[in-house]
Design a protein around this motif. Sequence first.
Motif, mmCIF file in Angstrom:
data_model
loop_
_atom_site.group_PDB
_atom_site.id
_atom_site.type_symbol
_atom_site.label_atom_id
_atom_site.label_comp_id
_atom_site.label_asym_id
_atom_site.label_seq_id
_atom_site.Cartn_x
_atom_site.Cartn_y
_atom_site.Cartn_z
ATOM 1 N N TYR A 140 -44.677 -21.041 7.224
ATOM 2 C CA TYR A 140 -44.911 -20.268 6.005
ATOM 3 C C TYR A 140 -46.392 -19.884 5.930
ATOM 4 N N PRO A 141 -46.686 -18.605 5.906
ATOM 5 C CA PRO A 141 -48.089 -18.156 5.897
ATOM 6 C C PRO A 141 -48.778 -18.453 4.558
ATOM 7 N N ASP A 142 -49.956 -19.048 4.655
ATOM 8 C CA ASP A 142 -50.699 -19.414 3.451
ATOM 9 C C ASP A 142 -50.937 -18.227 2.529
ATOM 10 N N ALA A 180 -38.026 -13.569 -14.876
ATOM 11 C CA ALA A 180 -38.989 -12.515 -14.530
ATOM 12 C C ALA A 180 -39.868 -12.975 -13.366
ATOM 13 N N ALA A 181 -40.289 -14.232 -13.389
ATOM 14 C CA ALA A 181 -41.093 -14.775 -12.282
ATOM 15 C C ALA A 181 -40.256 -14.855 -11.006
ATOM 16 N N THR A 182 -38.974 -15.167 -11.147
ATOM 17 C CA THR A 182 -38.079 -15.202 -9.990
ATOM 18 C C THR A 182 -38.003 -13.830 -9.334
ATOM 19 N N GLU A 183 -37.967 -12.795 -10.130
ATOM 20 C CA GLU A 183 -37.929 -11.437 -9.580
ATOM 21 C C GLU A 183 -39.201 -11.128 -8.796
ATOM 22 N N GLU A 184 -40.325 -11.701 -9.214
ATOM 23 C CA GLU A 184 -41.552 -11.537 -8.442
ATOM 24 C C GLU A 184 -41.413 -12.225 -7.078
ATOM 25 N N PHE A 185 -40.753 -13.382 -7.047
ATOM 26 C CA PHE A 185 -40.487 -14.036 -5.760
ATOM 27 C C PHE A 185 -39.547 -13.181 -4.909
ATOM 28 N N ASN A 186 -38.587 -12.515 -5.541
ATOM 29 C CA ASN A 186 -37.716 -11.609 -4.799
ATOM 30 C C ASN A 186 -38.556 -10.585 -4.045
ATOM 31 N N ASP A 187 -39.580 -10.076 -4.698
ATOM 32 C CA ASP A 187 -40.444 -9.071 -4.085
ATOM 33 C C ASP A 187 -41.278 -9.634 -2.942
ATOM 34 N N LEU A 188 -41.475 -10.942 -2.907
ATOM 35 C CA LEU A 188 -42.258 -11.564 -1.826
ATOM 36 C C LEU A 188 -41.494 -11.649 -0.512
ATOM 37 N N GLN A 189 -40.193 -11.467 -0.545
ATOM 38 C CA GLN A 189 -39.414 -11.585 0.688
ATOM 39 C C GLN A 189 -39.953 -10.698 1.795
ATOM 40 N N THR A 190 -40.314 -9.485 1.460
ATOM 41 C CA THR A 190 -40.838 -8.563 2.465
ATOM 42 C C THR A 190 -42.130 -9.089 3.060
ATOM 43 N N GLU A 235 -42.724 -9.782 6.960
ATOM 44 C CA GLU A 235 -43.805 -9.121 7.695
ATOM 45 C C GLU A 235 -44.723 -10.126 8.383
ATOM 46 N N ALA A 236 -44.759 -11.345 7.863
ATOM 47 C CA ALA A 236 -45.591 -12.398 8.449
ATOM 48 C C ALA A 236 -44.804 -13.268 9.428
ATOM 49 N N GLY A 237 -43.567 -12.870 9.751
ATOM 50 C CA GLY A 237 -42.756 -13.617 10.703
ATOM 51 C C GLY A 237 -42.089 -14.840 10.108
#
Length: 113
Positions: A23-25, A59-69, A73-75
């Motif tokens: 997991y990339p820092d 709402a915060a969970t949806e922000e985590f949804n957006d982190l998937q990409t 991208e970081a493998g």
Amino acid sequence: MSVGNSEVTTHAFLKALYEDDYYPDRVLDRGREILLRLCARIEAEHPAGLSALYRLTQAATEEFNDLQTAFEEAGSEIETVAREAIAEEFWFVARAYGFADADGEELIATRDW
């Protein structure tokens, strides 16, 4: 926005994920910021009950949804270990603010990871 809850300020959010090189820092830092913003919103808005808390956590969970990409991208990805760690952090936040009776699944009901 700052956080005043001492239990939260001393908590190492996503610690297990930071200890795993998969997991990339830089992406985890963004996740930790989402959680801290959630805490600041809880302190600012003082949700009166579970439904108000769920609105904030989802709402915060949806922000985590957006982190998937960003993970991809970081493998990396939000897979089983990460899903459980993130869910545990939402449960920690609920308990830290007096919502011990919150439903763990409802806290993150809007997740798509």
